[in-house]
Design an enzyme around this catalytic site. Sequence first.
Site, short mmCIF file in Angstrom:
data_model
loop_
_atom_site.label_atom_id
_atom_site.label_comp_id
_atom_site.label_asym_id
_atom_site.label_seq_id
_atom_site.Cartn_x
_atom_site.Cartn_y
_atom_site.Cartn_z
N SER A 206 151.15 10.24 94.49
CA SER A 206 150.01 10.21 93.57
C SER A 206 150.01 9.04 92.60
O SER A 206 149.96 7.90 93.03
CB SER A 206 149.97 11.54 92.84
OG SER A 206 148.81 11.65 92.11
N HIS A 207 150.15 9.32 91.32
CA HIS A 207 150.05 8.28 90.30
C HIS A 207 151.36 7.50 90.12
O HIS A 207 151.42 6.57 89.32
CB HIS A 207 149.63 8.90 88.97
CG HIS A 207 150.64 9.90 88.46
ND1 HIS A 207 150.73 11.18 88.99
CD2 HIS A 207 151.59 9.82 87.52
CE1 HIS A 207 151.70 11.82 88.38
NE2 HIS A 207 152.25 11.02 87.48
N ASP B 110 142.80 11.45 93.61
CA ASP B 110 142.33 12.74 93.10
C ASP B 110 142.06 12.69 91.59
O ASP B 110 141.35 13.53 91.06
CB ASP B 110 143.29 13.89 93.47
CG ASP B 110 144.72 13.66 93.00
OD1 ASP B 110 145.03 12.57 92.48
OD2 ASP B 110 145.55 14.60 93.18
N ARG B 111 142.60 11.70 90.91
CA ARG B 111 142.32 11.57 89.47
C ARG B 111 141.14 10.65 89.23
O ARG B 111 140.82 9.81 90.07
CB ARG B 111 143.52 10.99 88.74
CG ARG B 111 144.75 11.84 88.82
CD ARG B 111 145.83 11.26 87.92
NE ARG B 111 147.01 12.10 88.00
CZ ARG B 111 147.95 12.15 87.07
NH1 ARG B 111 147.86 11.38 86.00
NH2 ARG B 111 149.00 12.94 87.22
N ASP C 26 146.37 8.53 95.05
CA ASP C 26 145.81 9.35 96.12
C ASP C 26 144.36 9.75 95.84
O ASP C 26 143.82 10.63 96.52
CB ASP C 26 146.69 10.58 96.38
CG ASP C 26 146.84 11.47 95.16
OD1 ASP C 26 146.63 10.99 94.03
OD2 ASP C 26 147.15 12.66 95.34
N LYS D 20 141.74 18.31 92.94
CA LYS D 20 140.92 17.49 92.05
C LYS D 20 140.39 16.31 92.86
O LYS D 20 140.96 15.96 93.89
CB LYS D 20 141.70 17.06 90.82
CG LYS D 20 143.01 16.35 91.06
CD LYS D 20 143.76 16.22 89.73
CE LYS D 20 145.02 15.38 89.83
NZ LYS D 20 146.22 16.18 90.16
N ASP E 267 143.38 7.21 91.04
CA ASP E 267 144.83 6.97 91.12
C ASP E 267 145.29 6.75 92.56
O ASP E 267 144.47 6.59 93.47
CB ASP E 267 145.60 8.13 90.46
CG ASP E 267 145.56 9.40 91.29
OD1 ASP E 267 144.56 9.61 92.00
OD2 ASP E 267 146.53 10.19 91.24
#
Length: 547
Positions: free
Chosen positions: A117-118, A285-286, A283, A380, A281
């Site tokens: 992710s992030h 999702d943010r 992936d 998300k 981000d």
Amino acid sequence: MTLQSLPTTPFAGQLPGTSGLRKKVTVFQQPRYLENFVQALFDVLHGEHGLATGQTLVLGGDGRFHNRTAVQTILKMAAARGYARVLLGRGGILSTPAASAVIRRHGASGGIILSASHNPGGPDGDFGIKYNAANGGPAPEKLTQAIYERTQALERVQISDAADIAIDMLGMQQIEDTTVEVIDPVEDHATVLRGLFDFDAIRALFARGFRLRYDAMWAVGGPYAKAIIEGELGAPAGTVVHAEPLEDFGGLHPDPNPAYADDLVAHLMAADAPDMGAASDGDADRNMILGRGFLVSPSDSLAVLTAHATKVPGYAQGLKGVARSMPTSTAVDRVAKAMGIACYETPTGWKFFGNLLDAGQVTLCGEESYGTGSDHVREKDGLWAVLFWLNLVAVTGQSVEQLVRGVWKEHGRCVYSRHDYDGIATDKANALMAELRAQLPSLGGSTVAGQQIAWADDFSYTDPVDGSVSQKQGVRVVLEDSSRVVFRLSGTGTEGATLRVYLERHEPDAGRQDIPAQTALAPLIALAEAVARIRHHTGMDAPTVMT
Ligand code: VG1
Ligand code: CO
């Protein structure tokens, strides 16, 4: 091609955190490290000697370094496990929300998402793996705990010795009896989004000259934003920047917040700034949303989307309810209360929204960490949030800033900040939390740093749908006027510990709502230091990151 059963020995620490198992790439590169985790996952899902006969697995990742290698390993393990079909995003790519959409639309029994992710990527960066269930959502704690326990008892892994397959071309291939179908990573997600928003209204907005800058941060959001925002919605070429997914995210930190998306912030603060800014981000999702010269806090974003939801086609029928993670500000609670809908408070991490969404008790969810989403998938969704904002701007004729100020005017502003202290020695971080917890019985009713504490606790959550209990989800210190400080340790890092301190104060007075957040929150920052002795425990004078 033959199926092989290879001896293995357990690795310590294969316990998924807030969102999957995240470790340094070099940890994942150890022989059998990934294999062990996947074997444990499959053993738990299908039984130690069971097969996934007739089932479909979705597979893809955020394209970070090691993604392509890991994909080949997992395909061969899925084949050994007897999956009928694996749906693989082309090039091994699927954003987290897109993976959720693919699982749901194709009736898959679940999906494996390769992402940290992030977190930064590259050979020295982080890698990660998470499993999403048939509803498209992150595995609940019961499942991740079972996987961890199984990793500790493994003796063998099952894998096909087939050659690597071509993953950059659409179409079907075979490994053992498993059909691997390489799919377009964007299509299913785009179909879901098209059904929710007024694409004509957004197209007209861009045709009128509305300017957006979408910073994909060299991460997986690029192809999705390019296809939809520039491709379908007619935004000019160059609207999406840093759009090509790089294995190391250009050496940057793919976390859309003012600290790491500083280039985007600079563009939105400039004299010739575009009308709106957005970032996603690693992936995708943010999401971060900015207006011209104006930063939107994620907690406010959730409140604005809730307040105006019925103006968007997908939510025109109204919201069943909303949910936010505990550290997220109470802005959405105030909006929900005025609208007469339920508002749930869950622990940090999207997996806790799954049951509420599945049970039809909530429609929108959000977290202070730049995460927003709805019941359209079970993750998300960064692009979803950007389209939601564009749709609102298009149909209300209000700017991003006006939309936020509208909510502040009606409900007051929840002035908010998160202070992160990264890279603390784990024992020191644990000592800080232990000291805080030890004070809990006496904090309520006491005065600290000149402030009257109403109550304090360690957040415990009972899932209203299945009754499962999650304890020790963060220490809350709440003042008489509902201001609060929350302390918790991150569950996504890979080096030492990260302390997160969340600060919130409600400001009803419109004349005082523009006081800079750090100034308005100064008394709470002092309170945080007084109760937690952050300097003493961490040796740090200031947070690593403030958002
Ligand atoms: C962080 C955020 C949390 C988010 C999680 C996964 O977790 O605080 O809100 O759900 O990351 O986001 P933690 O445990 O480090 O505070 V993502 O986009 O990294 O999958
Ligand atoms: Co993410």
